[in-house]
Scaffold this active site. Structure first.
Site, PDB file in Angstrom:
ATOM      1  N   LYS A   1     -10.366  -0.423  10.479  1.00 27.37           N
ATOM      2  CA  LYS A   1     -10.495  -1.698   9.772  1.00 27.37           C
ATOM      3  C   LYS A   1     -10.609  -2.878  10.723  1.00 27.37           C
ATOM      4  CE  LYS A   1      -8.141   0.052   5.686  1.00 27.37           C
ATOM      5  NZ  LYS A   1      -7.051  -0.071   4.713  1.00 27.37           N
TER       6      LYS A   1
ATOM      7  N   HIS B   1       0.857  -1.180   0.000  1.00 33.94           N
ATOM      8  CA  HIS B   1       0.000   0.000   0.000  1.00 33.94           C
ATOM      9  C   HIS B   1       0.896   1.234   0.000  1.00 33.94           C
ATOM     10  CE1 HIS B   1      -2.880   2.971   1.616  1.00 33.94           C
ATOM     11  NE2 HIS B   1      -3.849   2.140   1.257  1.00 33.94           N
TER      12      HIS B   1
ATOM     13  N   CYS C   1      -4.536   2.359  -3.810  1.00 35.96           N
ATOM     14  CA  CYS C   1      -3.269   2.845  -3.251  1.00 35.96           C
ATOM     15  C   CYS C   1      -2.158   1.820  -3.461  1.00 35.96           C
ATOM     16  CB  CYS C   1      -3.415   3.186  -1.763  1.00 35.96           C
ATOM     17  SG  CYS C   1      -4.493   4.585  -1.435  1.00 35.96           S
TER      18      CYS C   1
ATOM     19  N   ASP D   1       2.998  -4.510   7.817  1.00 41.69           N
ATOM     20  CA  ASP D   1       1.761  -3.731   7.744  1.00 41.69           C
ATOM     21  C   ASP D   1       0.590  -4.698   7.893  1.00 41.69           C
ATOM     22  OD1 ASP D   1      -0.492  -2.319   7.054  1.00 41.69           O
ATOM     23  OD2 ASP D   1       0.189  -1.748   5.054  1.00 41.69           O
TER      24      ASP D   1
ATOM     25  N   GLN E   1      -4.602  -4.946   6.817  1.00 37.43           N
ATOM     26  CA  GLN E   1      -5.574  -5.841   6.202  1.00 37.43           C
ATOM     27  C   GLN E   1      -5.711  -7.156   6.960  1.00 37.43           C
ATOM     28  OE1 GLN E   1      -7.649  -5.222   3.646  1.00 37.43           O
ATOM     29  NE2 GLN E   1      -6.846  -3.144   3.527  1.00 37.43           N
TER      30      GLN E   1
END
Length: 406
Positions: A226, A123, A364, A200, A203
């Protein structure tokens, strides 16, 4: 405990609304998930009966709010299986968390000629902060390729390391492919070569347990909106041994120890990295959201989302007009697709008229879009409250878009 999607859906008030006269089918969860009543109630309760600034007051409201704020930090530590709540830093979101790490490493630990390894499916939030170090410090970005399903070649990855490699920054789960990267093995390899690693998890954190100690990462980031919490709040996990040696990111209240006219000393982590008044209400509500998640049948939730993804992949693949991107058998509940010959923005608009909310754009992830040979895709992504019937509604809406626009 048994996972029951009807019981889950009943806890999300927004799911009862209609869009363009059709029942809302919300399939844009990779961008942001909806909020359960428990989180909504927590925000209201904090604002109406228990609110003050934290850490600085000795009065009752400040003490109560500080207690709730730090309880949320403890909840995050439990959620990630961190060794200590002192390893949990509250940020404004996942983007802010990556920027924090890049900024502090750029002050003393990453300079001209030092190398940072990124994957092509990152991202932008895990690309641009490292570009800052390329532009401002002369760091070198090295790009790890992936195959058509988002798989990483670990041999190729290990071959990228040199004595100048200082950092690896890699997604835990792709927001386009849904592929889960082998972060544990990547962390082991990075450490064998003397490099640090950031993962990261924006997600991944919402789709099942995350154990940062087992992964072995130096940093892990995720965002509240999220993980069924509010926006404006995120989390940076950092190993205490790493955080202890890092300089501050921002200056202000809370992050200091002593301030004099000719010197300043700094607080211990995590407070060293939390200058100013934090997002108090949001942090407390994030704690509620994570406790809500941990109270669910997580094995059942994972199995439910797996079944939704399998059903959607099969149904979309059965058409003769949809191109799918990424088909790893263990992918997360994210499906990027295009209707052949139709721009995804047009697809998204037609689907919206059928009450179906999907994302359209480059997500993104422009380096990945370039690799895929497209400028954009549509994307459907699933959460605990989605149903097989909603998958069928997605497919039917795609058929209508194809009939209308082809």
């Amino acid at each position: 405990m048994t996972f029951n999607v009807a019981d889950i859906r009943a806890q999300f008030p927004i799911l009862s609304r209609e869009v363009h006269g059709k029942p809302l089918v919300y399939l844009d969860n990779a961008a942001s998930v909806q909020k359960p009543q428990a989180v909504i109630d927590q925000l209201t309760a904090s604002m109406t009966g228990q609110y003050a600034n934290v850490h600085r007051g000795l009065h009752t409201l400040s003490n109560e709010t500080t207690g709730a704020f730090e309880e949320a930090r403890s909840t995050v530590a439990q959620f990630l299986n961190a060794a200590s709540m002192d390893e949990i830093i509250f940020t404004m979101g996942g983007t802010d968390a990556v920027n924090l790490v890049a900024n502090v490493l750029g002050q003393e630990e990453i300079g001209e000629g030092d190398e940072i390894i990124l994957s092509v499916m990152e991202h932008h939030s895990n690309i641009v902060p490292w570009h800052f170090l390329r532009e401002r410090k002369g760091a070198v970005l090295k790009w790890l390729d992936v195959d058509a399903d988002g798989n990483v070649d670990l041999d190729a990855y290990e071959a990228m390391f040199t004595e100048r490699t200082k950092m690896v920054a890699v997604t835990h789960q792709s927001n386009v492919f849904g592929t889960v990267t082998p972060v544990k093995e990547m962390a082991r390899i990075a450490h064998e070569h003397g490099a640090m690693i950031l993962s990261d998890g924006c997600q991944k954190a919402v789709h099942g347990p995350v154990d940062v100690q087992d992964l072995g990462v130096d940093f892990y980031v995720f965002t509240g909106h999220k993980t069924y919490g509010p926006s404006g709040i995120g989390v940076l996990y950092g190993k205490k041994s790493v955080l202890d040696r890092l300089p501050p990111y921002r200056g202000g209240g809370e992050m200091i120890d002593i301030v004099e006219q000719d010197r300043v000393t700094y607080n211990e982590p995590p407070h060293r990295f939390e200058a100013g008044t934090p997002p108090i209400l949001e942090a407390i509500a994030l704690g509620t959201a994570l406790r809500w998640m941990m109270a669910q049948d997580l094995d059942g939730l994972v199995a439910h989302e797996r079944a939704l993804t399998d059903h959607a992949m099969e149904a979309l693949r059965a058409t003769n007009f949809i191109e799918l991107y990424g088909a790893h058998p263990d992918k997360g509940p994210v499906i990027a697709f295009n209707l052949k010959g139709i721009h995804p923005h047009d697809v998204s608009t037609i689907l919206d008229r059928q009450g179906v909310a999907v994302r359209a754009g480059h997500h993104c992830c422009q380096p990945l879009m370039k690799k895929l040979g497209t400028s954009a895709t549509a994307r459907a992504s699933f959460a605990a409250y989605n149903t097989h019937e909603e998958i069928d509604a997605l497919v039917e809406a795609c058929r209508k878009a194809h009939d209308l626009l082809s």
